[in-house]
Structure formats: C-alpha cells, structure tokens
Design a protein around this motif. Structure first.
Motif, PDB file in Angstrom:
ATOM      1  N   VAL A 270      12.046   0.777 -11.018  1.00 26.56           N
ATOM      2  CA  VAL A 270      12.910   0.301  -9.938  1.00 26.56           C
ATOM      3  C   VAL A 270      12.607  -1.130  -9.480  1.00 26.56           C
ATOM      4  CG1 VAL A 270      13.385   2.611  -9.071  1.00 26.56           C
ATOM      5  CG2 VAL A 270      11.369   1.399  -8.240  1.00 26.56           C
ATOM      6  N   ASN A 271      11.766  -1.860 -10.177  1.00 28.81           N
ATOM      7  CA  ASN A 271      11.365  -3.190  -9.712  1.00 28.81           C
ATOM      8  C   ASN A 271      11.903  -4.317 -10.595  1.00 28.81           C
ATOM      9  OD1 ASN A 271       9.902  -2.222  -7.504  1.00 28.81           O
ATOM     10  ND2 ASN A 271       8.096  -1.850  -8.767  1.00 28.81           N
ATOM     11  N   ARG A 272      13.120  -4.132 -11.084  1.00 28.81           N
ATOM     12  CA  ARG A 272      13.765  -5.105 -11.989  1.00 28.81           C
ATOM     13  C   ARG A 272      13.031  -5.156 -13.323  1.00 28.81           C
ATOM     14  NH1 ARG A 272      14.470  -8.795  -7.283  1.00 28.81           N
ATOM     15  NH2 ARG A 272      12.960 -10.253  -8.154  1.00 28.81           N
ATOM     16  N   VAL A 273      11.750  -5.515 -13.320  1.00 29.16           N
ATOM     17  CA  VAL A 273      10.909  -5.384 -14.509  1.00 29.16           C
ATOM     18  C   VAL A 273      10.267  -4.010 -14.446  1.00 29.16           C
ATOM     19  CG1 VAL A 273       8.848  -6.224 -15.691  1.00 29.16           C
ATOM     20  CG2 VAL A 273      10.491  -7.851 -14.736  1.00 29.16           C
TER      21      VAL A 273
ATOM     22  N   PRO B 222       0.824  -1.213   0.000  1.00 29.15           N
ATOM     23  CA  PRO B 222       0.000   0.000   0.000  1.00 29.15           C
ATOM     24  C   PRO B 222       0.855   1.258   0.000  1.00 29.15           C
ATOM     25  CG  PRO B 222       0.024  -1.009   2.178  1.00 29.15           C
ATOM     26  CD  PRO B 222       0.716  -1.966   1.265  1.00 29.15           C
ATOM     27  N   HIS B 223       0.420   2.228  -0.785  1.00 25.04           N
ATOM     28  CA  HIS B 223       1.141   3.492  -0.930  1.00 25.04           C
ATOM     29  C   HIS B 223       0.230   4.652  -0.556  1.00 25.04           C
ATOM     30  CE1 HIS B 223       3.900   1.563  -4.214  1.00 25.04           C
ATOM     31  NE2 HIS B 223       4.240   1.206  -2.995  1.00 25.04           N
ATOM     32  N   LEU B 224       0.823   5.639   0.114  1.00 28.83           N
ATOM     33  CA  LEU B 224       0.080   6.835   0.503  1.00 28.83           C
ATOM     34  C   LEU B 224       0.311   7.976  -0.486  1.00 28.83           C
ATOM     35  CD1 LEU B 224       0.798   6.701   4.343  1.00 28.83           C
ATOM     36  CD2 LEU B 224      -0.885   5.424   2.982  1.00 28.83           C
ATOM     37  N   ALA B 225       1.439   7.962  -1.157  1.00 33.70           N
ATOM     38  CA  ALA B 225       1.739   8.957  -2.200  1.00 33.70           C
ATOM     39  C   ALA B 225       2.851   8.400  -3.068  1.00 33.70           C
ATOM     40  CB  ALA B 225       2.153  10.295  -1.587  1.00 33.70           C
ATOM     41  N   GLU B 226       2.843   8.803  -4.338  1.00 29.08           N
ATOM     42  CA  GLU B 226       3.879   8.335  -5.269  1.00 29.08           C
ATOM     43  C   GLU B 226       3.841   9.195  -6.519  1.00 29.08           C
ATOM     44  OE1 GLU B 226       4.514   3.947  -6.233  1.00 29.08           O
ATOM     45  OE2 GLU B 226       3.817   4.716  -8.159  1.00 29.08           O
ATOM     46  N   GLY B 227       5.004   9.398  -7.098  1.00 28.79           N
ATOM     47  CA  GLY B 227       5.085  10.030  -8.398  1.00 28.79           C
ATOM     48  C   GLY B 227       5.340   8.996  -9.469  1.00 28.79           C
ATOM     49  N   ASP B 228       4.986   9.294 -10.711  1.00 28.58           N
ATOM     50  CA  ASP B 228       5.322   8.391 -11.811  1.00 28.58           C
ATOM     51  C   ASP B 228       6.824   8.141 -11.807  1.00 28.58           C
ATOM     52  OD1 ASP B 228       2.750   8.148 -12.788  1.00 28.58           O
ATOM     53  OD2 ASP B 228       2.931   9.851 -14.142  1.00 28.58           O
ATOM     54  N   GLY B 229       7.203   6.875 -11.920  1.00 26.96           N
ATOM     55  CA  GLY B 229       8.609   6.507 -11.938  1.00 26.96           C
ATOM     56  C   GLY B 229       9.090   5.907 -10.644  1.00 26.96           C
TER      57      GLY B 229
ATOM     58  N   GLY C  83      13.239   4.620  -5.302  1.00 24.94           N
ATOM     59  CA  GLY C  83      13.188   3.227  -4.889  1.00 24.94           C
ATOM     60  C   GLY C  83      11.862   2.828  -4.289  1.00 24.94           C
ATOM     61  N   THR C  84      11.224   3.721  -3.525  1.00 23.58           N
ATOM     62  CA  THR C  84       9.910   3.429  -2.961  1.00 23.58           C
ATOM     63  C   THR C  84       9.013   4.648  -3.089  1.00 23.58           C
ATOM     64  OG1 THR C  84      10.161   4.183  -0.650  1.00 23.58           O
ATOM     65  CG2 THR C  84      11.104   2.030  -1.215  1.00 23.58           C
ATOM     66  N   ALA C  85       7.741   4.442  -2.780  1.00 25.67           N
ATOM     67  CA  ALA C  85       6.780   5.533  -2.652  1.00 25.67           C
ATOM     68  C   ALA C  85       6.789   6.001  -1.200  1.00 25.67           C
ATOM     69  CB  ALA C  85       5.401   5.034  -3.064  1.00 25.67           C
ATOM     70  N   VAL C  86       5.745   6.724  -0.768  1.00 23.87           N
ATOM     71  CA  VAL C  86       5.500   6.900   0.657  1.00 23.87           C
ATOM     72  C   VAL C  86       4.754   5.650   1.099  1.00 23.87           C
ATOM     73  CG1 VAL C  86       4.399   8.264   2.466  1.00 23.87           C
ATOM     74  CG2 VAL C  86       5.437   9.412   0.498  1.00 23.87           C
ATOM     75  N   GLU C  87       5.462   4.786   1.793  1.00 27.12           N
ATOM     76  CA  GLU C  87       4.965   3.454   2.133  1.00 27.12           C
ATOM     77  C   GLU C  87       4.249   3.497   3.487  1.00 27.12           C
ATOM     78  OE1 GLU C  87       5.777   0.820  -0.036  1.00 27.12           O
ATOM     79  OE2 GLU C  87       6.926   2.166  -1.325  1.00 27.12           O
ATOM     80  N   GLY C  88       2.997   3.034   3.515  1.00 32.99           N
ATOM     81  CA  GLY C  88       2.242   2.983   4.756  1.00 32.99           C
ATOM     82  C   GLY C  88       1.153   1.939   4.650  1.00 32.99           C
ATOM     83  N   HIS C  89       0.409   1.750   5.730  1.00 35.89           N
ATOM     84  CA  HIS C  89      -0.644   0.741   5.752  1.00 35.89           C
ATOM     85  C   HIS C  89      -1.956   1.335   5.223  1.00 35.89           C
ATOM     86  CE1 HIS C  89       2.260  -1.160   8.354  1.00 35.89           C
ATOM     87  NE2 HIS C  89       2.133  -0.210   9.253  1.00 35.89           N
ATOM     88  N   LEU C  90      -2.763   0.490   4.576  1.00 34.74           N
ATOM     89  CA  LEU C  90      -4.084   0.898   4.108  1.00 34.74           C
ATOM     90  C   LEU C  90      -5.100  -0.199   4.388  1.00 34.74           C
ATOM     91  CD1 LEU C  90      -3.516   2.509   0.568  1.00 34.74           C
ATOM     92  CD2 LEU C  90      -4.116   3.698   2.691  1.00 34.74           C
TER      93      LEU C  90
END
Length: 365
Positions: free
Chosen positions: A329-332, A234-241, A245-252
């Motif tokens: 950033v996820n290998r694929v 689950p992500h709380l915020a993210e930009g394209d790309g 390495g990660t987004a803003v990672e949190g629980h949802l």
C-alpha cells in the motif's frame, strides 16, 4: 558504549521527508544506544485518545514545513565511524507505548479501494480505534467511524484533529496480537535531494516489516558518510500486507543500538535477522517485480554468505524459503524472503562471525 535520550521535538523531527542535507540531531559512536520517541502521524484520527498537548504542539510546529510524505520521523542520527559502503546494524532492544490506543484506517490507498464490490468497503474510508492491553499482549477493536476528509485533502492524515461523532461499536470479541515495531527505519538515501517518507527502498525507510521488533536486528547498506539514521511510523500491531492501508498506528518509545560493519557484511538491500530466520527485502511499484527483486537479492545473500553457487541458492529458496508480502500500500510495494537459519546445519556463514545469532561483530574503529 553510551546510552543517549532523543525526545521528539520540533528540532528533532521532520514530517514527510528524509533529507540528507540536514545537520544531525544527535551524533553517536558504533556500539552506542539511543532511546528515542517515535510519534505516529495518525494521532489526529482520534485526538481524544492519541493526542496529548505536547503531541498537538509538535503537529502544529511541523506541519508548516511538511514534505511530500505522510510520516513524522525522528532524526537524523549520525554514527561517527560510518562511511559509504559500510553496513549499519540496528539492534531493537526495547519498546514501550506511552498511550494505550491506536488507530487503523481503511484508506484510499488500501487494496480494496475503490474497486471492491463488497458493500461498505468500496470507495469508503473509515477508521477503527483499538485499545491496547499490555498484560494480555493484544489490541481490542472498540469502534469505527467514517473518515470525513477525502484523500488529497490537506486535512487528511491527521494534520487537523478529526472529531468523528458517528462512532459505531464493533462486534466484540476480536483480539489482535501486539507486535510493537517500527514501520520506518533506515539511513539516508543515495541522493542529495529530499526523499518522501512514503515509499521504501534499499536504504530502508517505510519497509513496514512487522517482525522488526524487540530482539531482532536490521542491517542496512550505507550510502553516505555517518549513515544518518531516522525512525518513525510506529506500529502497535500489523499483519503481513497491511492491506487496508495502515497498521494499528500509535506512539512508541524505542531503544536501539547501532553498530558499524566494515567489509565483513556487505549488503545491497535491508536484511532483518530474527531468532529463527533471515529476511531479505525486495521493493518495486509492481508486486511481481518486488518478488523478483526479493528472490534475486536472496540468491545473492545465500551465495555470498555460504559460498555456494547461485544455482544451488535458487533451488534452496524454492524448496525451503517463504516469500511474504511485507506491504502492498505504499506505492512501492515490498516482498521479503524468509530464510530459515537451520537451512545450513553445522555450517557457519562466510564471515568473521560472532557467537550471538551467528552475526558478524561490529567493527571497532
């Protein structure tokens, strides 16, 4: 139509693996809804902000059987009517963040590591903690700290809580728009072997499309009977790309509705529908090849849905569609074609279309 509750427990979650051999943790029918807990695998980055006793217990229970991927996923959910060759529609109805913090890691798999010559970034991993302001709809960066474990160390990735004492405040004033979404969602891959949660594919998985949030719907080709659906990351915020390495990672906690389509909406790759656009995904370890796949799949999508020659579809994509990097950033890597819905004004797609968003109705079996 029923509503089910699926908590995140050691019996309903796996760490790092999609495994189609597992027994479903929940079986539903087409049209049913599920409210499910999705737990970030990065809670150990700042345990005093992101870990409750229940989350710590979940980590301890899952770690001994962790698979090759990074993520904690909830599922699998079986949909009774689903068969290989059908299409699964997943409507994103609601999302809530139980803890109002999230972490972002400038990681060893980020775009600028280790080749960047920028001071402070090259060959350095560090975490930024964000506070969530629900009323304002933004995330605020609070502090940064160097990450103490190198990539490849089993403690890396939040398995063991990281107590980083050198927490340095950031320059105040930045506000990041909240985009609650699922980084991972999808069906069982077309293989009998367990699959890592890290690379995405035509089954979905770690797609990381920041637009897959409330009010949208994703369509997946189904490869196994009963589909077997997982969600997580689950992500709380993210930009394209997702370039660091990660987004803003949190629980949802999310509520999703599931519909099975039989023969009315065949797909070869996940397709996201928003209020204004279709998004067709391509994946490959090489970013150029991911772009090529996204273009090819979008050509097929336009040609199949609007019954136009592929030559016309290709021209329309060049003149009217946007191609965005989903994540790098996820290998694929992922690229998605953004096709505006107003591209064909006054023309309906070739399908048994329902009025809502021009989508096909869920088949009643």
């Amino acid at each position: 139509m029923a509503l089910y509750r699926l908590p995140a427990t050691p019996d309903t979650c796996q760490w790092g693996t999609f495994d189609g051999r597992l027994a479903p943790v929940l079986t539903i029918r087409s049209g049913d809804m599920v409210t499910m807990d999705c737990i970030t695998h990065r809670a150990g980055d700042a345990p005093d902000y992101l870990m409750t006793p229940a989350i710590r217990a979940l980590y301890d229970a899952l770690w001994p059987r962790k698979g090759p991927g990074a993520h904690i996923v909830t599922g699998p959910i079986a949909i009774e009517e689903a068969r290989a060759g059908d299409t699964l529609e997943v409507r994103f109805l609601a999302a809530d963040a139980p803890l109002l913090y999230g972490s972002n890691l400038a990681a060893a798999w980020g775009v600028l590591y280790p080749q960047s010559g920028i001071p402070g970034i090259s060959a350095r991993e560090y975490m930024t903690l964000y506070r969530i302001h629900l009323t304002a709809g933004v995330a605020e960066p609070l502090w940064q700290a160097d990450y103490p474990f190198p990539a490849g160390d089993p403690r890396h990735g939040g398995v063991i809580p990281v107590h980083m004492t050198e927490r340095k405040p950031v320059v105040p004033g930045a506000r990041v728009p909240l985009r609650f979404h699922l980084g991972i969602a999808g069906v069982a891959p077309d293989t009998a072997d367990p699959v890592s949660t890290t690379p995405p594919g035509v089954f979905g998985g770690n797609v990381d499309n920041r637009d897959f949030g409330v009010g949208t719907r994703m369509f997946y080709p189904i490869f196994t009977d009963q589909a077997l659906f997982w969600a997580g990351d689950p992500h709380l915020a993210e930009g394209d790309g997702e370039v660091s390495g990660t987004a803003v990672e949190g629980h949802l906690q999310v509520t999703l509705a599931f519909y099975v389509h039989k023969n009315s909406f065949p797909l070869r790759t996940p397709v996201l529908e928003t209020g204004s656009a279709w998004m067709v995904h391509g994946f490959h370890t090489d970013l150029n090849a991911a772009l090529t796949m996204a273009v090819e799949e979008a050509v097929h999508f336009l040609a199949d849905r609007w019954r136009i020659p592929m030559t016309e579809a290709y021209s329309l994509l060049s003149t009217a569609a946007d191609f965005r990097i989903t994540q790098a950033v996820n290998r694929v890597k992922g690229v998605h074609a953004v096709v505006r819905k107003d591209l064909f004004q006054g023309r309906s797609p070739h399908t048994n279309a329902a009025p809502e968003h021009g989508m096909p109705p869920a088949d009643r079996v």
